[in-house]
Design a protein around this motif. Structure first.
Motif, PDB file in Angstrom:
ATOM      1  N   LYS A 270      34.913  67.213   3.844  1.00 28.87           N
ATOM      2  CA  LYS A 270      34.102  66.988   4.206  1.00 28.87           C
ATOM      3  C   LYS A 270      34.761  67.125   5.742  1.00 28.87           C
ATOM      4  N   LEU A 271      35.657  66.018   5.432  1.00 28.45           N
ATOM      5  CA  LEU A 271      36.916  65.882   7.105  1.00 28.45           C
ATOM      6  C   LEU A 271      38.145  67.049   7.576  1.00 28.45           C
ATOM      7  N   ILE A 272      38.169  67.949   6.396  1.00 26.66           N
ATOM      8  CA  ILE A 272      38.885  69.416   6.992  1.00 26.66           C
ATOM      9  C   ILE A 272      37.219  69.813   7.262  1.00 26.66           C
ATOM     10  N   LYS A 273      36.571  69.940   6.887  1.00 28.25           N
ATOM     11  CA  LYS A 273      34.786  70.882   8.013  1.00 28.25           C
ATOM     12  C   LYS A 273      35.074  70.611   9.314  1.00 28.25           C
ATOM     13  N   ILE A 274      35.581  69.592   9.091  1.00 31.57           N
ATOM     14  CA  ILE A 274      35.275  68.137  10.480  1.00 31.57           C
ATOM     15  C   ILE A 274      36.740  69.678  11.297  1.00 31.57           C
ATOM     16  N   GLY A 275      37.336  68.782  10.767  1.00 30.65           N
ATOM     17  CA  GLY A 275      38.693  69.734  11.937  1.00 30.65           C
ATOM     18  C   GLY A 275      38.453  70.721  12.254  1.00 30.65           C
ATOM     19  N   GLN A 276      38.152  71.696  11.277  1.00 32.52           N
ATOM     20  CA  GLN A 276      37.771  72.978  11.266  1.00 32.52           C
ATOM     21  C   GLN A 276      36.726  74.048  12.197  1.00 32.52           C
ATOM     22  N   GLY A 277      36.085  72.624  12.664  1.00 37.34           N
ATOM     23  CA  GLY A 277      35.283  72.624  13.606  1.00 37.34           C
ATOM     24  C   GLY A 277      35.626  72.597  15.072  1.00 37.34           C
ATOM     25  N   HIS A 278      34.273  72.311  15.783  1.00 39.04           N
ATOM     26  CA  HIS A 278      34.576  72.583  17.258  1.00 39.04           C
ATOM     27  C   HIS A 278      35.290  70.744  17.841  1.00 39.04           C
ATOM     28  N   ASN A 279      36.174  71.179  18.429  1.00 36.39           N
ATOM     29  CA  ASN A 279      36.601  70.119  18.656  1.00 36.39           C
ATOM     30  C   ASN A 279      35.999  69.314  19.836  1.00 36.39           C
ATOM     31  N   PRO A 280      35.634  67.672  20.024  1.00 35.69           N
ATOM     32  CA  PRO A 280      35.493  67.191  20.240  1.00 35.69           C
ATOM     33  C   PRO A 280      35.295  66.676  21.296  1.00 35.69           C
ATOM     34  N   PHE A 281      37.013  67.006  21.905  1.00 32.45           N
ATOM     35  CA  PHE A 281      37.322  66.456  23.462  1.00 32.45           C
ATOM     36  C   PHE A 281      37.215  67.935  24.489  1.00 32.45           C
ATOM     37  N   SER A 282      36.621  68.576  23.622  1.00 33.71           N
ATOM     38  CA  SER A 282      36.402  69.974  24.796  1.00 33.71           C
ATOM     39  C   SER A 282      35.663  69.575  26.130  1.00 33.71           C
ATOM     40  N   ASP A 283      35.966  70.459  26.590  1.00 32.10           N
ATOM     41  CA  ASP A 283      34.802  70.098  27.895  1.00 32.10           C
ATOM     42  C   ASP A 283      33.497  69.784  27.924  1.00 32.10           C
ATOM     43  N   VAL A 284      32.676  70.364  26.784  1.00 36.36           N
ATOM     44  CA  VAL A 284      31.867  70.373  26.118  1.00 36.36           C
ATOM     45  C   VAL A 284      30.812  69.164  26.498  1.00 36.36           C
ATOM     46  N   TYR A 285      31.827  68.346  25.540  1.00 38.42           N
ATOM     47  CA  TYR A 285      30.887  66.748  25.633  1.00 38.42           C
ATOM     48  C   TYR A 285      31.887  65.942  27.009  1.00 38.42           C
ATOM     49  N   THR A 286      30.783  64.757  27.129  1.00 43.72           N
ATOM     50  CA  THR A 286      31.069  64.462  28.242  1.00 43.72           C
ATOM     51  C   THR A 286      31.381  62.743  27.103  1.00 43.72           C
ATOM     52  N   ASP A 287      31.796  61.771  28.395  1.00 40.05           N
ATOM     53  CA  ASP A 287      32.453  61.233  27.354  1.00 40.05           C
ATOM     54  C   ASP A 287      30.730  59.864  26.776  1.00 40.05           C
ATOM     55  N   GLU A 288      29.946  59.729  27.689  1.00 42.38           N
ATOM     56  CA  GLU A 288      28.250  59.335  26.789  1.00 42.38           C
ATOM     57  C   GLU A 288      27.619  60.347  25.520  1.00 42.38           C
ATOM     58  N   ASP A 289      28.288  61.985  25.902  1.00 42.84           N
ATOM     59  CA  ASP A 289      28.059  62.492  24.801  1.00 42.84           C
ATOM     60  C   ASP A 289      28.463  63.209  23.239  1.00 42.84           C
ATOM     61  N   VAL A 290      30.008  62.094  23.622  1.00 39.45           N
ATOM     62  CA  VAL A 290      30.823  62.581  22.451  1.00 39.45           C
ATOM     63  C   VAL A 290      30.131  63.013  20.992  1.00 39.45           C
ATOM     64  N   PRO A 291      29.509  63.335  20.080  1.00 37.50           N
ATOM     65  CA  PRO A 291      28.911  63.822  19.105  1.00 37.50           C
ATOM     66  C   PRO A 291      29.859  63.095  17.480  1.00 37.50           C
ATOM     67  N   ILE A 292      28.521  62.362  16.800  1.00 35.34           N
ATOM     68  CA  ILE A 292      29.485  61.688  15.718  1.00 35.34           C
ATOM     69  C   ILE A 292      29.601  62.273  15.209  1.00 35.34           C
ATOM     70  N   ASN A 293      30.593  61.985  13.797  1.00 40.34           N
ATOM     71  CA  ASN A 293      31.004  63.299  12.866  1.00 40.34           C
ATOM     72  C   ASN A 293      30.377  63.565  11.921  1.00 40.34           C
ATOM     73  N   ASN A 294      29.291  63.363  11.592  1.00 42.19           N
ATOM     74  CA  ASN A 294      27.738  63.927  10.874  1.00 42.19           C
ATOM     75  C   ASN A 294      27.171  65.366  11.798  1.00 42.19           C
ATOM     76  N   GLN A 295      27.411  65.017  13.108  1.00 42.71           N
ATOM     77  CA  GLN A 295      26.969  66.237  14.357  1.00 42.71           C
ATOM     78  C   GLN A 295      27.577  66.669  14.487  1.00 42.71           C
ATOM     79  N   ILE A 296      28.778  66.888  14.789  1.00 42.87           N
ATOM     80  CA  ILE A 296      29.978  68.280  14.351  1.00 42.87           C
ATOM     81  C   ILE A 296      30.250  69.430  13.408  1.00 42.87           C
ATOM     82  N   GLN A 297      30.138  68.551  11.782  1.00 39.88           N
ATOM     83  CA  GLN A 297      29.935  68.988  10.866  1.00 39.88           C
ATOM     84  C   GLN A 297      28.975  69.818  10.929  1.00 39.88           C
TER      85      GLN A 297
END
Length: 603
Positions: free
Chosen positions: A483-510
């Protein structure tokens, strides 16, 4: 592809497909409405980044583009222009021959600067296009290299006879102070401190040994040796530092503490000085506390996903305790300051107790612990409760008395933030129980516990991708799971796509990524080593975190005096990502390395 018919910068950007037709029209309209230059409009609206803009300007103006951070510039070339002048005009010399000096410039069409340099240096100036940030970074890096020469020159002047006279032979202390102030030793100390400020060091260690004195700097958490000094001038160097810190220079038999402030350019830095007698002389440690102009965000610190969600939720409560745990130097103070920035407003009264006050937060009442005046954490907390606070921050819970007062404050309608020394988030509750706090109080007052460490970030300038060995892949698979490897292979939550108030939770990233699990496709990153990172492969640091939400299950475990392992198991079952898992995910995202995670997170 660009065309030769482009007449303006915005024409070229449009022709090269770097801006849209709509952005092109916006630039034209803004130029008509204001006196702003095209480059200013583009950067303010973030149509393209600074490097792209400089490269396009280079094509338009016919002036070569260069990145001075990727160059190894000879010291004699750098010294062609004084550092103050380089910073003032945002320029840096990069190449030199008998008649010509090549200079990287943020504005290579500034003829006034070019003419001024040609007159003053008696050299032909060859301009290169570069970015302001790259030039300033190169200035800090290149001019700091010459500091070692300044030290050696000053050492030559500080002879054994003169240094002994300064600190030992003189009976008059005031006279000794005056001599030290104007001696070469004063220059040595200035250079030692200046290097620390420019290199971003957090500490300076001045250590006497039988054959000489070692100077070490802690940069990105790692000690690095620089500027060895001869044994003969050690006492004079220590005496100079003591004078600056308003400490007695004739007292060498007991530990002393002091502080002072230095200013280099626009940078103001507070220095905390501690001396310790050793068999070869006084050891000095200087801690650098820079003025914190930048306001951090939770995302900027490295908090994401469920951890971000839980910590944010706890900060919105009006009562209870939030604990931040970790060893000394793990970034707890910055995390607490960021939290206070987030909750600070005109509607709430925030008071802190700190030892020392490291980061000034506008609008927050910050109190410095003073043991000599009997202002301890416990006594200060009693006084704070009479000041009608909404939010209280306790720099450290060191004993049962302070812990009990913090619990009392939380029970009587206050939100309390505090630090605690434990290895993990789950270990905080048993630690407080060991301090004598009743378990039912802990269960009803603690909202969340955050544990953290700092890891070095891979240098972006020399980062490379590689395929890890089979044993590393197996370790990642066992630590993270599918499960977590899938998150690690996906979108980086520290990219400019997300703001501080909009950092996705784990299952959203997956859910967003829908990544296929394939252990053989795992890629990791490392830094090869370059001039920009001093050949270490790392530049800067980021936090790795685990955040324990004290829900009903955890409350029941706390009431029953559960051990750390049981609390951690339930927390992981409820979605908590551990410190090591968080570090591994950041390694998969190319932020840090597996080795670095093990260095700081292994117990």
């Amino acid at each position: 592809m660009s065309t030769n018919t482009a007449q303006t910068l915005e024409d070229l950007l449009l022709a090269d497909g770097l801006i849209s037709k709509h952005q092109y029209e916006e630039i034209k309209n803004e130029k008509l409405r204001s006196d702003k230059l095209t480059k200013q409009i583009i950067l303010e609206n973030q149509y393209i980044d600074e490097t792209q803009l400089a490269m396009e300007s280079s094509k338009l103006e016919g002036i070569p583009f260069i990145d001075p951070l990727n160059l190894s510039i000879p010291p004699e070339t750098v010294q062609s222009i004084p550092e103050e002048m380089a910073k003032k005009y945002t320029i840096i010399p990069i190449e030199k021959n008998e008649n010509t000096l090549g200079i990287a410039m943020a504005d290579p069409q500034d003829l006034l600067i070019i003419q001024f340099l040609e007159r003053s240096l008696k050299l032909k100036i060859k301009p290169y296009t570069s970015t302001r940030s790259a030039i300033l970074g190169a200035i800090d890096r290149e001019y700091s290299k010459s500091l070692g020469k300044d030290v050696n020159k000053a050492i030559e002047q500080a002879t054994e006879t003169s240094t002994k006279k300064m600190t030992e032979s003189l009976q008059n202390i005031d006279q000794a102070k005056q001599i030290i102030k104007v001696s070469p030793v004063a220059q040595i100390v200035s250079v030692i401190i200046e290097y620390a400020v420019k290199s971003g060091a957090s500490d300076i260690h001045i250590e006497p040994f039988e054959t000489g004195t070692r100077i070490r700097y802690r940069i990105d958490g790692i000690l690095q040796e620089k500027f060895p000094l001869p044994k003969e001038i050690h006492n004079s160097v220590v005496a100079r530092i003591k004078i600056l810190a308003n400490m007695p220079i004739d007292e060498r038999r007991k530990p002393l503490d002091g502080k002072f402030r230095v200013i280099f350019g626009d940078s103001k830095t507070d220095l905390r000085v501690s001396t310790l007698p050793t068999i070869f002389g006084e050891k000095v440690v200087i801690r650098l506390l820079k003025d914190q102009k930048a306001v951090y965000t939770l995302k900027g610190l490295g908090i994401w996903g469920n951890a971000h969600n839980v910590f944010n939720k706890a900060l919105k409560q009006t009562t209870g305790i939030i604990l931040v745990t970790g060893p000394t130097g793990s970034g707890k103070t910055v995390t607490l300051a960021t939290a206070l920035y987030k909750v600070n407003s005109i509607k709430v009264n925030i008071i802190t107790l700190e030892d020392p006050v490291e980061i000034n937060i506008p609008g927050v009442n910050q109190v410095q612990i003073n043991i000599k005046a009997d202002l301890t954490f416990a006594n200060g907390l009693r006084s704070i409760l009479r000041q009608d606070p909404n939010i209280i921050m306790v720099g450290e819970i060191r004993d049962g008395e302070t812990a009990r007062l913090a619990i009392q404050a939380a029970l009587t309608g206050h939100l309390v933030l505090a630090t605690l020394h434990t290895n993990s988030a789950a270990g905080a509750i048993p630690r407080l129980t060991d301090m004598g706090i009743e378990s039912f109080f802990l269960a009803s007052t603690i909202n969340a516990v955050l544990a953290q460490r700092l890891v070095r970030k891979i240098c972006e300038n020399c980062k490379e991708e590689y395929e890890p060995e089979e044993n590393i892949k197996k370790d990642i698979q066992e630590t993270l799971g599918e499960k977590l490897i899938k998150i690690g292979q996906g979108h980086n939550p520290f990219s400019d796509v997300y703001t501080d108030e909009d950092v996705p939770i784990n299952n959203q990233i997956q859910k967003e990524t829908q990544a296929e699990f394939d252990i053989n496709k795992l890629k990791l990153y490392r830094g090869k080593g370059c001039e920009k990172c001093n050949q270490t492969g790392y530049k800067g640091r980021i936090g790795i975190y685990e955040v324990l939400e004290v829900n009903n299950e955890i409350q029941k475990l706390a009431e029953n005096n559960a051990i750390t392992d049981d609390i951690e198991k339930h927390a992981k079952d409820n979605g908590m990502i551990t410190l090591v898992q968080d570090g591994y995910l950041k390694a998969l995202w190319g932020i840090t390395t597996i080795d670095e995670v093990h260095t700081v997170a292994d117990e």
